[in-house]
Design a protein around this motif. Structure first.
Motif, PDB file in Angstrom:
ATOM      1  N   GLY A   1       0.806  -1.214   0.000  1.00  0.00           N
ATOM      2  CA  GLY A   1       0.000   0.000   0.000  1.00  0.00           C
ATOM      3  C   GLY A   1       0.838   1.261   0.000  1.00  0.00           C
ATOM      4  N   PHE A   2       1.939   1.246   0.741  1.00  0.00           N
ATOM      5  CA  PHE A   2       2.846   2.396   0.776  1.00  0.00           C
ATOM      6  C   PHE A   2       3.555   2.536  -0.567  1.00  0.00           C
ATOM      7  CE2 PHE A   2       6.761   4.648   1.691  1.00  0.00           C
ATOM      8  CZ  PHE A   2       6.394   5.601   2.631  1.00  0.00           C
ATOM      9  N   GLU A   3       4.043   1.425  -1.097  1.00  0.00           N
ATOM     10  CA  GLU A   3       4.769   1.454  -2.370  1.00  0.00           C
ATOM     11  C   GLU A   3       3.876   1.963  -3.500  1.00  0.00           C
ATOM     12  OE1 GLU A   3       6.211  -2.076  -5.167  1.00  0.00           O
ATOM     13  OE2 GLU A   3       7.559  -1.807  -3.449  1.00  0.00           O
ATOM     14  N   ASN A   4       2.644   1.459  -3.574  1.00  0.00           N
ATOM     15  CA  ASN A   4       1.735   1.904  -4.628  1.00  0.00           C
ATOM     16  C   ASN A   4       1.417   3.389  -4.499  1.00  0.00           C
ATOM     17  OD1 ASN A   4       1.621  -0.694  -5.657  1.00  0.00           O
ATOM     18  ND2 ASN A   4      -0.222  -1.240  -4.511  1.00  0.00           N
ATOM     19  N   GLY A   5       1.373   3.884  -3.270  1.00  0.00           N
ATOM     20  CA  GLY A   5       1.091   5.297  -3.059  1.00  0.00           C
ATOM     21  C   GLY A   5       2.206   6.214  -3.525  1.00  0.00           C
ATOM     22  N   LEU A   6       3.426   5.680  -3.654  1.00  0.00           N
ATOM     23  CA  LEU A   6       4.558   6.487  -4.113  1.00  0.00           C
ATOM     24  C   LEU A   6       4.563   6.676  -5.626  1.00  0.00           C
ATOM     25  CD1 LEU A   6       7.419   4.900  -1.959  1.00  0.00           C
ATOM     26  CD2 LEU A   6       6.273   7.083  -1.551  1.00  0.00           C
ATOM     27  N   LEU A   7       3.896   5.788  -6.357  1.00  0.00           N
ATOM     28  CA  LEU A   7       3.900   5.866  -7.818  1.00  0.00           C
ATOM     29  C   LEU A   7       3.312   7.195  -8.287  1.00  0.00           C
ATOM     30  CD1 LEU A   7       2.727   2.238  -8.685  1.00  0.00           C
ATOM     31  CD2 LEU A   7       5.014   3.200  -9.045  1.00  0.00           C
ATOM     32  N   GLY A   8       4.009   7.834  -9.217  1.00  0.00           N
ATOM     33  CA  GLY A   8       3.530   9.089  -9.784  1.00  0.00           C
ATOM     34  C   GLY A   8       3.938  10.323  -9.019  1.00  0.00           C
ATOM     35  N   MET A   9       4.603  10.165  -7.884  1.00  0.00           N
ATOM     36  CA  MET A   9       5.045  11.338  -7.129  1.00  0.00           C
ATOM     37  C   MET A   9       6.287  11.952  -7.770  1.00  0.00           C
ATOM     38  SD  MET A   9       4.555  10.433  -3.068  1.00  0.00           S
ATOM     39  CE  MET A   9       4.976  12.136  -2.613  1.00  0.00           C
ATOM     40  N   ALA A  10       6.407  13.273  -7.675  1.00  0.00           N
ATOM     41  CA  ALA A  10       7.566  13.999  -8.182  1.00  0.00           C
ATOM     42  C   ALA A  10       8.378  14.546  -7.017  1.00  0.00           C
ATOM     43  CB  ALA A  10       7.122  15.142  -9.092  1.00  0.00           C
ATOM     44  N   LYS A  11       9.605  14.912  -7.286  1.00  0.00           N
ATOM     45  CA  LYS A  11      10.480  15.476  -6.265  1.00  0.00           C
ATOM     46  C   LYS A  11       9.838  16.714  -5.646  1.00  0.00           C
ATOM     47  CE  LYS A  11      15.114  17.433  -5.612  1.00  0.00           C
ATOM     48  NZ  LYS A  11      16.406  17.753  -6.261  1.00  0.00           N
ATOM     49  N   GLY A  12       9.842  16.773  -4.309  1.00  0.00           N
ATOM     50  CA  GLY A  12       9.264  17.901  -3.598  1.00  0.00           C
ATOM     51  C   GLY A  12       7.774  17.796  -3.364  1.00  0.00           C
ATOM     52  N   GLU A  13       7.141  16.783  -3.923  1.00  0.00           N
ATOM     53  CA  GLU A  13       5.695  16.622  -3.770  1.00  0.00           C
ATOM     54  C   GLU A  13       5.371  15.919  -2.461  1.00  0.00           C
ATOM     55  OE1 GLU A  13       3.862  14.946  -7.209  1.00  0.00           O
ATOM     56  OE2 GLU A  13       2.019  14.400  -6.160  1.00  0.00           O
ATOM     57  N   SER A  14       4.254  16.305  -1.850  1.00  0.00           N
ATOM     58  CA  SER A  14       3.773  15.666  -0.627  1.00  0.00           C
ATOM     59  C   SER A  14       2.454  14.966  -0.912  1.00  0.00           C
ATOM     60  CB  SER A  14       3.589  16.691   0.497  1.00  0.00           C
ATOM     61  OG  SER A  14       4.833  17.275   0.851  1.00  0.00           O
ATOM     62  N   ARG A  15       2.215  13.889  -0.162  1.00  0.00           N
ATOM     63  CA  ARG A  15       1.009  13.099  -0.396  1.00  0.00           C
ATOM     64  C   ARG A  15       0.660  12.354   0.887  1.00  0.00           C
ATOM     65  NH1 ARG A  15       1.069   9.140  -5.518  1.00  0.00           N
ATOM     66  NH2 ARG A  15       1.008  11.176  -6.558  1.00  0.00           N
ATOM     67  N   THR A  16      -0.638  12.162   1.126  1.00  0.00           N
ATOM     68  CA  THR A  16      -1.100  11.319   2.224  1.00  0.00           C
ATOM     69  C   THR A  16      -1.470   9.952   1.666  1.00  0.00           C
ATOM     70  OG1 THR A  16      -1.924  13.191   3.523  1.00  0.00           O
ATOM     71  CG2 THR A  16      -2.818  11.022   4.041  1.00  0.00           C
ATOM     72  N   ILE A  17      -0.858   8.920   2.213  1.00  0.00           N
ATOM     73  CA  ILE A  17      -1.085   7.548   1.756  1.00  0.00           C
ATOM     74  C   ILE A  17      -1.759   6.772   2.879  1.00  0.00           C
ATOM     75  CG2 ILE A  17       0.006   5.417   0.955  1.00  0.00           C
ATOM     76  CD1 ILE A  17       2.332   7.122  -0.087  1.00  0.00           C
ATOM     77  N   VAL A  18      -2.917   6.200   2.597  1.00  0.00           N
ATOM     78  CA  VAL A  18      -3.642   5.382   3.571  1.00  0.00           C
ATOM     79  C   VAL A  18      -3.456   3.916   3.197  1.00  0.00           C
ATOM     80  CG1 VAL A  18      -5.886   4.845   4.587  1.00  0.00           C
ATOM     81  CG2 VAL A  18      -5.315   7.215   3.995  1.00  0.00           C
ATOM     82  N   VAL A  19      -2.974   3.132   4.145  1.00  0.00           N
ATOM     83  CA  VAL A  19      -2.672   1.717   3.899  1.00  0.00           C
ATOM     84  C   VAL A  19      -3.610   0.865   4.755  1.00  0.00           C
ATOM     85  CG1 VAL A  19      -0.916  -0.083   3.996  1.00  0.00           C
ATOM     86  CG2 VAL A  19      -0.258   2.263   3.410  1.00  0.00           C
ATOM     87  N   ILE A  20      -4.484   0.111   4.104  1.00  0.00           N
ATOM     88  CA  ILE A  20      -5.383  -0.788   4.827  1.00  0.00           C
ATOM     89  C   ILE A  20      -4.626  -2.067   5.179  1.00  0.00           C
ATOM     90  CG2 ILE A  20      -7.435   0.169   3.720  1.00  0.00           C
ATOM     91  CD1 ILE A  20      -7.461  -2.233   1.854  1.00  0.00           C
ATOM     92  N   PRO A  21      -5.117  -2.844   6.153  1.00  0.00           N
ATOM     93  CA  PRO A  21      -4.368  -4.032   6.593  1.00  0.00           C
ATOM     94  C   PRO A  21      -4.004  -4.990   5.465  1.00  0.00           C
ATOM     95  CG  PRO A  21      -6.114  -3.557   8.147  1.00  0.00           C
ATOM     96  CD  PRO A  21      -6.309  -2.612   6.997  1.00  0.00           C
ATOM     97  N   GLU A  22      -4.921  -5.168   4.498  1.00  0.00           N
ATOM     98  CA  GLU A  22      -4.645  -6.099   3.401  1.00  0.00           C
ATOM     99  C   GLU A  22      -3.452  -5.666   2.563  1.00  0.00           C
ATOM    100  OE1 GLU A  22      -8.794  -6.503   4.747  1.00  0.00           O
ATOM    101  OE2 GLU A  22      -7.505  -4.811   4.213  1.00  0.00           O
ATOM    102  N   ASP A  23      -3.187  -4.366   2.494  1.00  0.00           N
ATOM    103  CA  ASP A  23      -2.046  -3.849   1.735  1.00  0.00           C
ATOM    104  C   ASP A  23      -0.900  -3.427   2.649  1.00  0.00           C
ATOM    105  OD1 ASP A  23      -3.393  -4.173  -0.688  1.00  0.00           O
ATOM    106  OD2 ASP A  23      -4.332  -2.199  -0.543  1.00  0.00           O
ATOM    107  N   GLY A  24      -1.042  -3.766   3.943  1.00  0.00           N
ATOM    108  CA  GLY A  24      -0.012  -3.388   4.903  1.00  0.00           C
ATOM    109  C   GLY A  24       0.619  -4.605   5.539  1.00  0.00           C
ATOM    110  N   TYR A  25       0.338  -4.786   6.835  1.00  0.00           N
ATOM    111  CA  TYR A  25       0.997  -5.853   7.587  1.00  0.00           C
ATOM    112  C   TYR A  25       0.086  -7.047   7.858  1.00  0.00           C
ATOM    113  CZ  TYR A  25       4.718  -2.481   8.197  1.00  0.00           C
ATOM    114  OH  TYR A  25       5.732  -1.581   7.963  1.00  0.00           O
ATOM    115  N   GLY A  26      -1.054  -7.090   7.168  1.00  0.00           N
ATOM    116  CA  GLY A  26      -1.903  -8.263   7.248  1.00  0.00           C
ATOM    117  C   GLY A  26      -2.928  -8.197   8.365  1.00  0.00           C
ATOM    118  N   PRO A  27      -3.796  -9.220   8.431  1.00  0.00           N
ATOM    119  CA  PRO A  27      -4.881  -9.230   9.419  1.00  0.00           C
ATOM    120  C   PRO A  27      -4.379  -9.556  10.819  1.00  0.00           C
ATOM    121  CG  PRO A  27      -4.893 -11.260   8.161  1.00  0.00           C
ATOM    122  CD  PRO A  27      -3.842 -10.393   7.533  1.00  0.00           C
ATOM    123  N   MET A  28      -5.175  -9.164  11.791  1.00  0.00           N
ATOM    124  CA  MET A  28      -4.850  -9.409  13.190  1.00  0.00           C
ATOM    125  C   MET A  28      -5.201 -10.844  13.568  1.00  0.00           C
ATOM    126  SD  MET A  28      -6.109  -7.031  16.382  1.00  0.00           S
ATOM    127  CE  MET A  28      -5.465  -5.560  15.577  1.00  0.00           C
TER     128      MET A  28
END
Length: 299
Positions: free
Chosen positions: A119-146
């Motif tokens: 989820g974090f990696e996909n959120g970086l796609l398309g970013m340019a130098k100096g750009e800021s972005r908020t990336i939301v990572v759900i469990p399925e795209d992060g560290y998995g289910p509890m």
């Protein structure tokens, strides 16, 4: 006699003036277009195969507590950026970082740098130098289910036996030493004094806190010894301990026990319970990252 062609000086003068005017106009147009601001070239944007250097602040959705960051200014500011217990330098966190100033990640396969969760990696796609972005990572795209089996519910007013019986193996596992009659040890969870007696293969430990005593379970929060009835439960005895916990302490309190980390997951005052979560604090959670891209490295 032949007639000479007369030179028309006026016509020649007009032609020269016209040509000069055209030249002046062309020069002016050239200067204008030379000085005209040109649209900037399209910025380089992150794509698969790139390596990117980023700064970020990672928080838990719902609590906004910081669990990770690359920014020292955020790390040392606990007022503006309150921390989760698993943050670097906290009781169950990693050792305090020394390499502040950005994290390098590879995007996609074929890079030598470590990769982030999808989820974090996909959120970086398309970013340019100096750009800021908020990336939301759900469990399925992060560290998995509890793992629900790692959620342990306990009573806020918790009963604890005065006397407990066990074998020598269990005693060594709990107290870290061999049992000996008459020995005085400290309880590894509550911290109160314990007296040991051995009869054959049976080891009996007698907990002896004082009513009104403040103890610190796992050395993580305060609890009060409400009462001690030595004769209750058929001679087993009963200690009542009140845990001084409230909902504002969730995600902020935790510790390690027998090498495993846990944190306070929930406090239900109405139900009289609290829940300890033995999953890693990022597992099963929706994570929010505020990211700034510092540099794109493209081979």
């Amino acid at each position: 006699m032949p007639r000479h062609i007369r030179r028309d000086n006026a016509a020649i003068s007009s032609l020269v003036g016209f040509v000069a005017l055209v030249i002046v106009i062309l020069i002016a147009l050239g200067i204008y277009y030379a000085l005209l601001p040109r649209p900037p070239a399209a910025p380089l944007r992150a794509e698969e195969g790139d390596e990117v250097l980023v700064n970020y602040i990672g928080t838990f959705e719902g609590t906004d507590l910081v669990f990770d960051t690359t920014l020292l200014s955020v790390a040392v500011d606990n007022v503006s950026f309150p921390k989760a217990v698993s943050f670097y330098g906290q009781p169950i966190g990693s050792a305090w970082k020394e390499d502040w100033g950005g994290a390098l990640f590879g995007i996609g396969s074929g890079t030598t740098s470590p990769r982030a969760v999808p989820g974090f990696e996909n959120g970086l796609l398309g970013m340019a130098k100096g750009e800021s972005r908020t990336i939301v990572v759900i469990p399925e795209d992060g560290y998995g289910p509890m793992d629900a089996q790692k959620l342990v519910v306990r009573q806020l007013l918790e009963p604890v036996p005065v006397r407990e019986r066990m074998d020598a193996t269990e005693f060594r596992s709990r107290y870290g030493l061999f049992p000996a009659s008459g020995e005085n040890v400290s309880d590894p969870i509550w911290g109160w004094p314990v007296t040991v007696s051995v009869a054959g293969d049976v080891v009996t430990v007698a907990n002896s806190p004082a009513p009104g005593q403040i103890v610190r379970p796992y050395d993580a929060w305060d609890a009060t010894v409400v009462s001690l009835d030595d004769a209750a439960n058929g001679g087993e005895g009963l200690i009542l301990v009140e845990h001084n916990l409230d909902p504002t302490m969730t995600d902020r309190v935790g510790a390690k026990y027998v090498g495993e980390s846990f944190y306070l997951w929930q406090v239900d005052l109405a139900g009289g319970t609290f829940t300890l979560n033995w999953n890693s604090q990022v597992i099963g959670r929706t994570l929010t990252f505020r990211v700034e891209l510092i540099q794109i490295i493209r081979q």
